[in-house]
Structure formats: structure tokens, C-alpha cells
Scaffold this active site. Structure first.
Site, PDB file in Angstrom:
ATOM      1  N   SER A  44     -71.854  30.447  13.922  1.00  0.00           N
ATOM      2  CA  SER A  44     -72.054  31.414  12.825  1.00  0.00           C
ATOM      3  C   SER A  44     -70.933  31.225  11.813  1.00  0.00           C
ATOM      4  CB  SER A  44     -71.981  32.849  13.371  1.00  0.00           C
ATOM      5  OG  SER A  44     -71.921  33.782  12.313  1.00  0.00           O
ATOM      6  N   TYR A  52     -67.722  38.958  18.420  1.00  0.00           N
ATOM      7  CA  TYR A  52     -68.766  38.021  17.971  1.00  0.00           C
ATOM      8  C   TYR A  52     -68.107  36.844  17.242  1.00  0.00           C
ATOM      9  CZ  TYR A  52     -73.088  36.359  15.752  1.00  0.00           C
ATOM     10  OH  TYR A  52     -74.155  35.596  15.327  1.00  0.00           O
ATOM     11  N   LYS A  74     -68.072  32.910  18.424  1.00  0.00           N
ATOM     12  CA  LYS A  74     -68.670  31.846  17.607  1.00  0.00           C
ATOM     13  C   LYS A  74     -67.607  30.785  17.251  1.00  0.00           C
ATOM     14  CE  LYS A  74     -72.917  33.336  17.576  1.00  0.00           C
ATOM     15  NZ  LYS A  74     -73.956  32.631  18.322  1.00  0.00           N
TER      16      LYS A  74
HETATM   17  P1  NAD Z   1     -83.080  37.078  17.546  1.00  0.00           P
HETATM   18  O1  NAD Z   1     -82.696  38.382  18.138  1.00  0.00           O
HETATM   19  O2  NAD Z   1     -84.294  36.994  16.695  1.00  0.00           O
HETATM   20  O3  NAD Z   1     -83.200  35.972  18.695  1.00  0.00           O
HETATM   21  C1  NAD Z   1     -82.262  35.875  19.731  1.00  0.00           C
HETATM   22  C2  NAD Z   1     -83.009  35.538  21.011  1.00  0.00           C
HETATM   23  O4  NAD Z   1     -82.036  35.347  22.048  1.00  0.00           O
HETATM   24  C3  NAD Z   1     -83.936  36.664  21.462  1.00  0.00           C
HETATM   25  O5  NAD Z   1     -85.243  36.179  21.666  1.00  0.00           O
HETATM   26  C4  NAD Z   1     -83.310  37.146  22.767  1.00  0.00           C
HETATM   27  O6  NAD Z   1     -84.262  37.576  23.723  1.00  0.00           O
HETATM   28  C5  NAD Z   1     -82.565  35.902  23.224  1.00  0.00           C
HETATM   29  N1  NAD Z   1     -81.499  36.252  24.159  1.00  0.00           N
HETATM   30  C6  NAD Z   1     -80.465  37.108  23.961  1.00  0.00           C
HETATM   31  N2  NAD Z   1     -79.737  37.222  25.073  1.00  0.00           N
HETATM   32  C7  NAD Z   1     -80.299  36.407  25.997  1.00  0.00           C
HETATM   33  C8  NAD Z   1     -80.011  36.112  27.364  1.00  0.00           C
HETATM   34  N3  NAD Z   1     -78.967  36.668  28.000  1.00  0.00           N
HETATM   35  N4  NAD Z   1     -80.809  35.225  28.009  1.00  0.00           N
HETATM   36  C9  NAD Z   1     -81.871  34.678  27.381  1.00  0.00           C
HETATM   37  N5  NAD Z   1     -82.212  34.934  26.113  1.00  0.00           N
HETATM   38  C10 NAD Z   1     -81.428  35.794  25.426  1.00  0.00           C
HETATM   39  O7  NAD Z   1     -81.785  36.601  16.719  1.00  0.00           O
HETATM   40  P2  NAD Z   1     -81.489  35.303  15.835  1.00  0.00           P
HETATM   41  O8  NAD Z   1     -80.900  35.803  14.586  1.00  0.00           O
HETATM   42  O9  NAD Z   1     -82.646  34.398  15.795  1.00  0.00           O
HETATM   43  O10 NAD Z   1     -80.298  34.673  16.686  1.00  0.00           O
HETATM   44  C11 NAD Z   1     -80.285  33.342  17.148  1.00  0.00           C
HETATM   45  C12 NAD Z   1     -78.853  32.839  17.155  1.00  0.00           C
HETATM   46  O11 NAD Z   1     -78.374  32.773  15.815  1.00  0.00           O
HETATM   47  C13 NAD Z   1     -77.859  33.698  17.904  1.00  0.00           C
HETATM   48  O12 NAD Z   1     -76.973  32.873  18.646  1.00  0.00           O
HETATM   49  C14 NAD Z   1     -77.097  34.403  16.816  1.00  0.00           C
HETATM   50  O13 NAD Z   1     -75.803  34.790  17.214  1.00  0.00           O
HETATM   51  C15 NAD Z   1     -77.073  33.320  15.759  1.00  0.00           C
HETATM   52  N6  NAD Z   1     -76.818  33.767  14.406  1.00  0.00           N
HETATM   53  C16 NAD Z   1     -77.679  34.589  13.784  1.00  0.00           C
HETATM   54  C17 NAD Z   1     -77.405  34.996  12.484  1.00  0.00           C
HETATM   55  C18 NAD Z   1     -78.311  35.922  11.733  1.00  0.00           C
HETATM   56  O14 NAD Z   1     -77.913  36.356  10.649  1.00  0.00           O
HETATM   57  N7  NAD Z   1     -79.501  36.214  12.240  1.00  0.00           N
HETATM   58  C19 NAD Z   1     -76.238  34.557  11.837  1.00  0.00           C
HETATM   59  C20 NAD Z   1     -75.393  33.706  12.508  1.00  0.00           C
HETATM   60  C21 NAD Z   1     -75.680  33.296  13.787  1.00  0.00           C
END
Ligand code: NAD
Length: 278
Positions: free
Chosen positions: A141, A154, A158
Site C-alpha cells: 500500500s 496497517y 505494509k
Molecule cells: P476487499 O475487502 O474487497 O478484499 C479483501 C479480501 O481479503 C476479502 O475477500 C476478504 O475476505 C479477504 N481476507 C481478509 N482476511 C482474510 C483471511 N484471514 N483469510 C482469507 N481471506 C481474507 O479489499 P481490497 O481493497 O480488495 O483489498 C485487497 C488488498 O489491497 C489488501 O491487502 C489491502 O490491504 C490492499 N489495499 C487496498 C487498498 C484500498 O484502497 N482498497 C489500498 C491499499 C492496499
């Protein structure tokens, strides 16, 4: 182009929702077979169904070593190899002031965001070494690179994912295994809405309301990150390893122009500031 991953096998964690689900769809549309690994069974199965023969769901908790091992095993049993591992599952982690963060929340945050990535890399490495090829990607991130844009832990987690990416890339390079990370900015997903079960409408409302903070004037959507993952997973990036690719609409560089103080944005003739006679 629709064959940039033709014949490849990908394992994607967190693929039931948001960034992971979109990446699974894009990878499959480019010819890959995909293991959809997630703790959410109903949503994960739905994504796998969309992909037909090219998708299979695997219920995992990414904190648990046996689950990670069986996710990799499933790819091997079904398709006989693993070309791409995308460590992407995640959540927002512990919230609030440092003095109220419990050790339970601390452990949970590190386990979901860091241990999971370590375990994924650990279990796929012997297979990729035997293949003498492989591609590991993890979702970090911009919060791992800058401060004040996420809860404390967080951002720390990251940053750890970025560091792990860099150090492991050194070990695996000579086995023809590339290791990279993606650093998204704000992407409208259930995670940023703050609810695992956020509706499409919740996500869309967030996307519409969160545009103003990005220099590019819009919030990110999962496809922005999926396209970066495709680039890193494909031959187009064959000389890139140990890299953290920022995909953030420009937010990492600083606040958008309209948020700068007015005195910095107003054109003033420079001669007003020149010393006498210059
Ligand atoms: P999201 O909530 O849509 O998807 C995350 C998925 O991870 C979910 O389906 C959830 O069930 C799964 N998950 C969480 N904990 C888990 C576990 N213990 N075991 C198995 N599955 C698990 O969110 P997203 O935004 O698509 O996030 C995806 C990645 O992107 C994450 O690592 C998040 O930190 C990172 N990220 C997101 C953003 C943002 O702005 N959305 C920004 C930077 C980084």
C-alpha cells in the site's frame, strides 16, 4: 490482447472481493487458470463460477500455514504448476490510538497482513524453484511508504511487505523467480468502505465521494490495480524484480493542486522579489 497469461496458473488470495476478484477475472481473460483463495466462501465460489473451467475456489484463512499449503497443493493437483502467486488478502487492521490497541488486535493485524505474505512465499518457493520460474506479487500500500493515510499498524505491516518483497527478490532471482509488490492508493472496495459485506452501492458511493484527494481527480477502482498485477505477472515486466509499484492516482507525491495554499498557486511576477538592481 487476450493471451498474455496463456497456459499460466495463478493463485490469488483475497480473490472473493475487490482487487483480488477483479485480478482473477483479468488473469482468466488473459488465459490463466486461477485458484480463488479467500475466507469468504459464497463470494469466492461466485467468482470461481464466473471463470468456468479456468477457476476453482479454495477456502482459506491466510493466517494459517496448513491453509496456505493446501491452497498451493490445490493448484498443483488441478493444474500441475504455479506460475503466479498473488498475496493480496487483507483488511484495515487495528484502529485507534496506540495506547488502546490490544495485543490480540496487534497479532491479528500482523498475521493477516504480514504472516500471510511470508507463508505464501514460503510455500510456493520450492515449487517455483523446481520449475526454475515463477512470479510472486503482493499487495502492499502507499501506506507502507507514507504516513498519515492509514491506522498505525496497517502502515507498519505494509512497509514490512515491501521490505520482504525486496529481500526475498534477492534470494530468488537466480532461480528465475521475480518478486514484486503493488502499492495502491485509495481504491473503492469493501475494505475502504469499512465493511466486509459492503454492497455495490456502498462501494460506488465511496468511489464518487473520494475523488477530490487524488491529483488525478478520481478514486481508484479494482481494475486499476488488476492491470498493474497483470503487468507484473506478464512477460512485459520480465526485467523487474524487488520493486514496489505505486498505483495511486498521484497521491503519494502529495496533496492535489487545489489543496495547496492559495499563496503558492497565485501567479505573482518574480521581479517583485528580486533584490534592488537585479
Ligand atoms: P476487499 O475487502 O474487497 O478484499 C479483501 C479480501 O481479503 C476479502 O475477500 C476478504 O475476505 C479477504 N481476507 C481478509 N482476511 C482474510 C483471511 N484471514 N483469510 C482469507 N481471506 C481474507 O479489499 P481490497 O481493497 O480488495 O483489498 C485487497 C488488498 O489491497 C489488501 O491487502 C489491502 O490491504 C490492499 N489495499 C487496498 C487498498 C484500498 O484502497 N482498497 C489500498 C491499499 C492496499
Amino acid at each position: 490482447m487476450a493471451d498474455r497469461l496463456k497456459g499460466k496458473v495463478a493463485v490469488i488470495t483475497g480473490a472473493a472481493s475487490g482487487i483480488g476478484a477483479e485480478t482473477a477475472r483479468l488473469f482468466a481473460s488473459e488465459g490463466a487458470n486461477v485458484v480463488i483463495a479467500d475466507m469468504q466462501a459464497e463470494k469466492g465460489q461466485a467468482v470461481a463460477k464466473e471463470l468456468g473451467d479456468q477457476g476453482v475456489f479454495c477456502q482459506v484463512d491466510v493466517r494459517i500455514e496448513e491453509d496456505i499449503a493446501s491452497m498451493i497443493d490445490l493448484a498443483m493437483t488441478k493444474w500441475g504448476r504455479v506460475d503466479i502467486l498473488y498475496n493480496n488478502a487483507g483488511f484495515g487492521g487495528a484502529l485507534g490510538p496506540i495506547e488502546t490497541t490490544t495485543m490480540e488486535d496487534y497479532d491479528l493485524t500482523f498475521d493477516v497482513l504480514v504472516k500471510s505474505v511470508f507463508l505464501g512465499i514460503k510455500h510456493v518457493t520450492p515449487i517455483m524453484k523446481a520449475q526454475n520460474s515463477g512470479n510472486i506479487i503482493s499487495t502492499a500500500s502507499v501506506a507502507g511508504l507514507m504516513n498519515g493515510v492509514s491506522p498505525h499498524l496497517y502502515g507498519v505491516c505494509k512497509a514490512a511487505v515491501i521490505k520482504l518483497t525486496e529481500t526475498v527478490s534477492l534470494e530468488l532471482g537466480e532461480h528465475n523467480i521475480r518478486v514484486n509488490a503493488i502499492c495502491p492508493g485509495l481504491v473503492a472496495t469493501p475494505l475502504t468502505v469499512g465493511k466486509l459485506n459492503a454492497t455495490d452501492e456502498d462501494v460506488e458511493n465511496l468511489r464518487k465521494s473520494a475523488g477530490g484527494n487524488q491529483p488525478l481527480g478520481r478514486a481508484g477502482v479494482p481494475d486499476d490495480i488488476a492491470q498493474a498485477a497483470l503487468f507484473l505477472a506478464s512477460e512485459a515486466s520480465s526485467y523487474i524484480t524487488g520493486h514496489a509499484l505505486v498505483v495511486d492516482g498521484g497521491i503519494r507525491s502529495g496533496p492535489t493542486w487545489s489543496q495547496w495554499p492559495e499563496y503558492m498557486r497565485k501567479p505573482l511576477p518574480l521581479r517583485l522579489y528580486r533584490p534592488e538592481g537585479a
